[in-house]
Design a protein around this motif. Structure first.
Motif, PDB file in Angstrom:
ATOM      1  N   ASP A 156       0.805  -1.370  -0.165  1.00 26.22           N
ATOM      2  CA  ASP A 156       0.108   0.249  -0.058  1.00 26.22           C
ATOM      3  C   ASP A 156       0.849   1.300   0.016  1.00 26.22           C
ATOM      4  N   SER A 157       2.135   1.181  -0.223  1.00 26.20           N
ATOM      5  CA  SER A 157       2.951   2.230  -0.244  1.00 26.20           C
ATOM      6  C   SER A 157       2.517   3.115  -1.714  1.00 26.20           C
ATOM      7  N   VAL A 158       2.888   4.254  -1.597  1.00 22.51           N
ATOM      8  CA  VAL A 158       2.574   5.204  -2.519  1.00 22.51           C
ATOM      9  C   VAL A 158       4.095   6.007  -3.067  1.00 22.51           C
ATOM     10  N   VAL A 159       4.640   5.481  -4.466  1.00 20.91           N
ATOM     11  CA  VAL A 159       5.789   5.938  -4.918  1.00 20.91           C
ATOM     12  C   VAL A 159       5.516   6.711  -6.211  1.00 20.91           C
ATOM     13  N   THR A 160       5.983   7.851  -6.087  1.00 19.58           N
ATOM     14  CA  THR A 160       5.784   9.007  -7.253  1.00 19.58           C
ATOM     15  C   THR A 160       7.111   9.011  -7.836  1.00 19.58           C
ATOM     16  N   GLY A 161       8.183   8.791  -7.263  1.00 17.23           N
ATOM     17  CA  GLY A 161       9.445   9.259  -7.975  1.00 17.23           C
ATOM     18  C   GLY A 161       9.466  10.886  -7.704  1.00 17.23           C
ATOM     19  N   PRO A 162      10.622  11.514  -8.215  1.00 14.73           N
ATOM     20  CA  PRO A 162      10.943  12.951  -7.813  1.00 14.73           C
ATOM     21  C   PRO A 162       9.561  13.598  -8.831  1.00 14.73           C
ATOM     22  N   THR A 163       9.050  14.485  -7.999  1.00 17.62           N
ATOM     23  CA  THR A 163       7.686  15.358  -8.239  1.00 17.62           C
ATOM     24  C   THR A 163       8.155  16.429  -8.864  1.00 17.62           C
ATOM     25  N   LEU A 164       9.359  17.047  -8.554  1.00 12.94           N
ATOM     26  CA  LEU A 164      10.056  18.331  -8.924  1.00 12.94           C
ATOM     27  C   LEU A 164       9.386  19.425  -8.388  1.00 12.94           C
ATOM     28  N   THR A 165       8.755  19.360  -7.427  1.00  7.81           N
ATOM     29  CA  THR A 165       7.861  20.255  -6.580  1.00  7.81           C
ATOM     30  C   THR A 165       7.748  20.101  -5.094  1.00  7.81           C
ATOM     31  N   ASN A 166       7.499  20.762  -4.293  1.00  8.77           N
ATOM     32  CA  ASN A 166       7.365  20.565  -2.858  1.00  8.77           C
ATOM     33  C   ASN A 166       6.415  21.517  -2.074  1.00  8.77           C
ATOM     34  N   VAL A 167       5.166  21.237  -1.902  1.00  4.62           N
ATOM     35  CA  VAL A 167       4.324  22.152  -1.142  1.00  4.62           C
ATOM     36  C   VAL A 167       3.791  21.152   0.260  1.00  4.62           C
ATOM     37  N   ASN A 168       4.810  20.512   0.830  1.00  3.01           N
ATOM     38  CA  ASN A 168       4.518  19.990   2.026  1.00  3.01           C
ATOM     39  C   ASN A 168       3.538  18.737   1.938  1.00  3.01           C
ATOM     40  N   ASP A 169       3.170  18.442   3.166  1.00  4.01           N
ATOM     41  CA  ASP A 169       2.401  17.300   3.400  1.00  4.01           C
ATOM     42  C   ASP A 169       0.920  17.334   2.739  1.00  4.01           C
ATOM     43  N   PHE A 170       0.594  16.039   2.409  1.00  4.49           N
ATOM     44  CA  PHE A 170      -0.692  16.072   1.906  1.00  4.49           C
ATOM     45  C   PHE A 170      -1.642  14.930   2.466  1.00  4.49           C
ATOM     46  N   ARG A 171      -2.823  15.453   3.262  1.00  8.71           N
ATOM     47  CA  ARG A 171      -3.623  14.087   3.794  1.00  8.71           C
ATOM     48  C   ARG A 171      -5.064  14.409   3.453  1.00  8.71           C
ATOM     49  N   ALA A 172      -5.676  13.100   2.963  1.00  8.45           N
ATOM     50  CA  ALA A 172      -7.109  13.278   2.617  1.00  8.45           C
ATOM     51  C   ALA A 172      -7.776  12.051   3.429  1.00  8.45           C
ATOM     52  N   ILE A 173      -8.977  12.242   4.073  1.00  7.87           N
ATOM     53  CA  ILE A 173      -9.601  11.190   4.726  1.00  7.87           C
ATOM     54  C   ILE A 173     -11.025  10.920   4.115  1.00  7.87           C
ATOM     55  N   PHE A 174     -11.090  10.085   3.276  1.00  6.87           N
ATOM     56  CA  PHE A 174     -12.485   9.873   2.776  1.00  6.87           C
ATOM     57  C   PHE A 174     -13.526   8.856   3.443  1.00  6.87           C
ATOM     58  N   ILE A 175     -14.704   9.509   3.904  1.00 11.40           N
ATOM     59  CA  ILE A 175     -15.642   9.059   4.406  1.00 11.40           C
ATOM     60  C   ILE A 175     -16.700   8.578   3.469  1.00 11.40           C
ATOM     61  N   ALA A 176     -16.759   7.412   3.125  1.00 14.39           N
ATOM     62  CA  ALA A 176     -17.660   7.198   1.897  1.00 14.39           C
ATOM     63  C   ALA A 176     -19.088   7.114   2.043  1.00 14.39           C
ATOM     64  N   ALA A 177     -19.693   6.672   3.491  1.00 12.76           N
ATOM     65  CA  ALA A 177     -20.917   6.834   3.786  1.00 12.76           C
ATOM     66  C   ALA A 177     -21.014   7.002   5.317  1.00 12.76           C
ATOM     67  N   GLN A 178     -22.479   7.443   5.711  1.00 11.23           N
ATOM     68  CA  GLN A 178     -22.598   7.310   7.051  1.00 11.23           C
ATOM     69  C   GLN A 178     -23.008   6.033   7.536  1.00 11.23           C
ATOM     70  N   HIS A 179     -22.742   5.798   9.011  1.00  9.26           N
ATOM     71  CA  HIS A 179     -22.896   4.607   9.608  1.00  9.26           C
ATOM     72  C   HIS A 179     -24.439   4.435   9.565  1.00  9.26           C
ATOM     73  N   GLY A 180     -24.744   3.230   9.285  1.00 11.93           N
ATOM     74  CA  GLY A 180     -26.215   2.938   9.220  1.00 11.93           C
ATOM     75  C   GLY A 180     -26.819   3.123   7.890  1.00 11.93           C
ATOM     76  N   ASN A 181     -26.095   3.738   6.918  1.00 16.30           N
ATOM     77  CA  ASN A 181     -26.768   4.165   5.564  1.00 16.30           C
ATOM     78  C   ASN A 181     -25.415   3.822   4.717  1.00 16.30           C
ATOM     79  N   PRO A 182     -25.079   2.429   4.582  1.00 15.50           N
ATOM     80  CA  PRO A 182     -23.711   2.112   3.848  1.00 15.50           C
ATOM     81  C   PRO A 182     -24.205   2.263   2.328  1.00 15.50           C
ATOM     82  N   ARG A 183     -23.028   2.897   1.539  1.00 11.15           N
ATOM     83  CA  ARG A 183     -23.297   2.376   0.362  1.00 11.15           C
ATOM     84  C   ARG A 183     -21.771   2.088  -0.347  1.00 11.15           C
ATOM     85  N   SER A 184     -22.096   0.452  -0.347  1.00  6.58           N
ATOM     86  CA  SER A 184     -20.840  -0.255  -0.866  1.00  6.58           C
ATOM     87  C   SER A 184     -21.173  -1.012  -1.883  1.00  6.58           C
ATOM     88  N   ASN A 185     -20.275  -1.757  -2.272  1.00  8.36           N
ATOM     89  CA  ASN A 185     -20.539  -2.937  -3.419  1.00  8.36           C
ATOM     90  C   ASN A 185     -21.067  -4.185  -2.821  1.00  8.36           C
TER      91      ASN A 185
END
Length: 445
Positions: A416-445
């Motif tokens: 599960d590592s993400v390897v980009t190689g040199p990106t040639l820029t640097n705007v610090n850390d990036f974090r994203a948390i995706f909450i796909a559905a609310q508990h009790g109302n799942p939307r899944s496959n």
């Protein structure tokens, strides 16, 4: 962006049609990197040609790409020298590109710093120095203050990196133990005019903290640097203490008469990157919320706090209704306790995963936009609801890996590592948390 991840069946959660969580998060990360590319950001900020010479200098992971953008859009004569991280060079015809070590400096960086000072000596008021600065420049310009050696700089730098000090605190020390940072390079350009084009990788976009501010004035003092060393119990030689206590290594201040002709432009920032990621999410039909572009603190603590927010969104629909994405940037710190392979982004992500403990419908990505998290050629990693259970099936204890600062080892074992190689820029850390559905109302496959 290339990556080493392989999607597991549980990663395919459909929201608003056929939307794959992993692919959406990678697209957001790509968008954050793309908006900060020097080829896109530099041209609009180029100054008018001077009456005299144009000298281009610079340091940082993006500096070579910035130099190439200058060459591509500057019609008149120019010359110069920039230093970038090994592997981040971009071929230029008129600007010399030197590669050196990051995050621990080496002789190549020392030589580059000396040559850069020589290149800007003897200029006139008719000349213009265009300075290209991005994150990473602190270790790439390791010219020690008088009485210090490169080995001193290397030892102090390694101690700072392991201490848990913030980037602002680390760079305060670095500026005051340098013969080129803290405005000294700008003073060497005097009386030429200096124009700074800066890609920010620090919280609050403080120019003095980006590459330790070689061409901008510094508001901090030798006393502040001493306080940082004391606060984190960093051992240095008596000579270093004497240097700081004497004030001989004081940096250049905003009212210094040798710094009157400095113009500074922030051409790319963490906020710009987060906004690009938010647009990518909204284009996919998912609302995105930027929680902050300057979040600091211990990576594992930030991970635990973000897990609490994600749970509240998932279980209560507060303060945001799922499906949604929580975005954040900044620069966390890691206090080294173990001997594992880690970086602040993957440590955050592993801590987030431990605190979520398999919370359904919650996915995440964390990575450094320069492509290097810690000292590994790995940008970051992906987290899924089944990450911990898959690890345990392999006999891996997530909490043990977290305590050993071995988050890269953890996510690499899962693919599960993400390897980009040199990106040639640097705007610090990036974090994203995706909450796909609310508990009790799942939307899944």
């Amino acid at each position: 962006m290339k990556d080493s991840t392989s999607a597991s069946p549980s990663s395919n959660v459909s929201v608003s049609g056929e939307l794959d969580a992993d692919r959406l998060m990678k697209r957001m990360f790509n968008a954050a990197i793309a908006i900060a590319q020097p080829s896109l950001r530099v041209p609009d900020f180029l100054p008018t040609p001077p009456r005299g010479r144009l000298i281009v200098i610079g340091a940082g992971k993006a500096s070579a790409a910035m130099a190439k953008a200058v060459e591509d859009h500057w019609e008149g004569p120019l010359e110069g020298i920039v230093v970038t991280r090994y592997g981040y060079a971009v071929p230029c015809k008129r600007i010399e590109i030197i590669e050196a070590a990051h995050p621990v400096p080496d002789e190549a960086g020392l030589t580059a710093a000396k040559r850069m000072l020589q290149r800007v000596s003897g200029l006139t008021a008719e000349d213009l120095v265009l300075c290209l600065i991005s994150g990473g420049g602190s270790s790439l310009l390791p010219l020690p203050a008088e009485g210090m050696t490169l080995q001193d700089k290397q030892d102090i730098n390694q101690a700072l990196l392991a201490s848990g000090a913030t980037i602002s605190e680390m760079n305060c020390v670095r500026r005051h133990l340098s013969a080129i940072k803290g405005g000294r390079l700008a003073a060497a350009c005097y009386p030429a005019r200096v124009v700074n084009l800066i890609i920010s990788d620090v919280p609050a976009d403080a120019a003095a903290d980006i590459a330790s501010g070689p061409t901008v004035p510094d508001p901090t003092s030798c006393a502040d640097a001493l306080a940082v060393l004391k606060r984190y119990e960093i051992k240095v030689s008596p000579a270093v203490i004497a240097l700081l206590e004497s004030g001989r290594s004081e940096t250049f201040k905003p009212d210094d008469p040798r710094l009157p002709h400095i113009e500074t432009h922030l051409i790319a920032t963490p906020q710009l990157a987060l906004e690009a990621a938010a647009r990518e999410a909204r284009a996919a039909g998912i609302e995105a919320h930027i929680l902050g572009d300057s979040i600091e603190g211990e990576a594992r603590d930030v991970g635990a706090v973000m897990a609490g927010i994600a749970k509240q969104v998932h279980r209560r629909g507060q303060p945001f209704e799922p499906p949604c994405i929580l975005l954040s940037g900044g620069e966390t710190t890691v206090t080294i306790r173990g001997n594992g392979r880690g970086g602040r982004n993957v440590e955050f992500l592993l801590s987030l995963g431990v605190a979520l403990n398999g919370e359904p419908e919650v996915f995440a990505i964390a990575g450094d936009t320069d492509g290097v998290d810690g000292q590994e050629e790995i940008a970051g990693a992906l987290l899924r609801p089944d990450t911990l259970s898959r690890a345990r099936e392999l006999g891996i204890r997530p909490t043990d890996r977290l305590e050993n600062n071995d988050a890269h080892g953890f996510f690499q074992a899962l693919g599960d590592s993400v390897v980009t190689g040199p990106t040639l820029t640097n705007v610090n850390d990036f974090r994203a948390i995706f909450i796909a559905a609310q508990h009790g109302n799942p939307r899944s496959n």
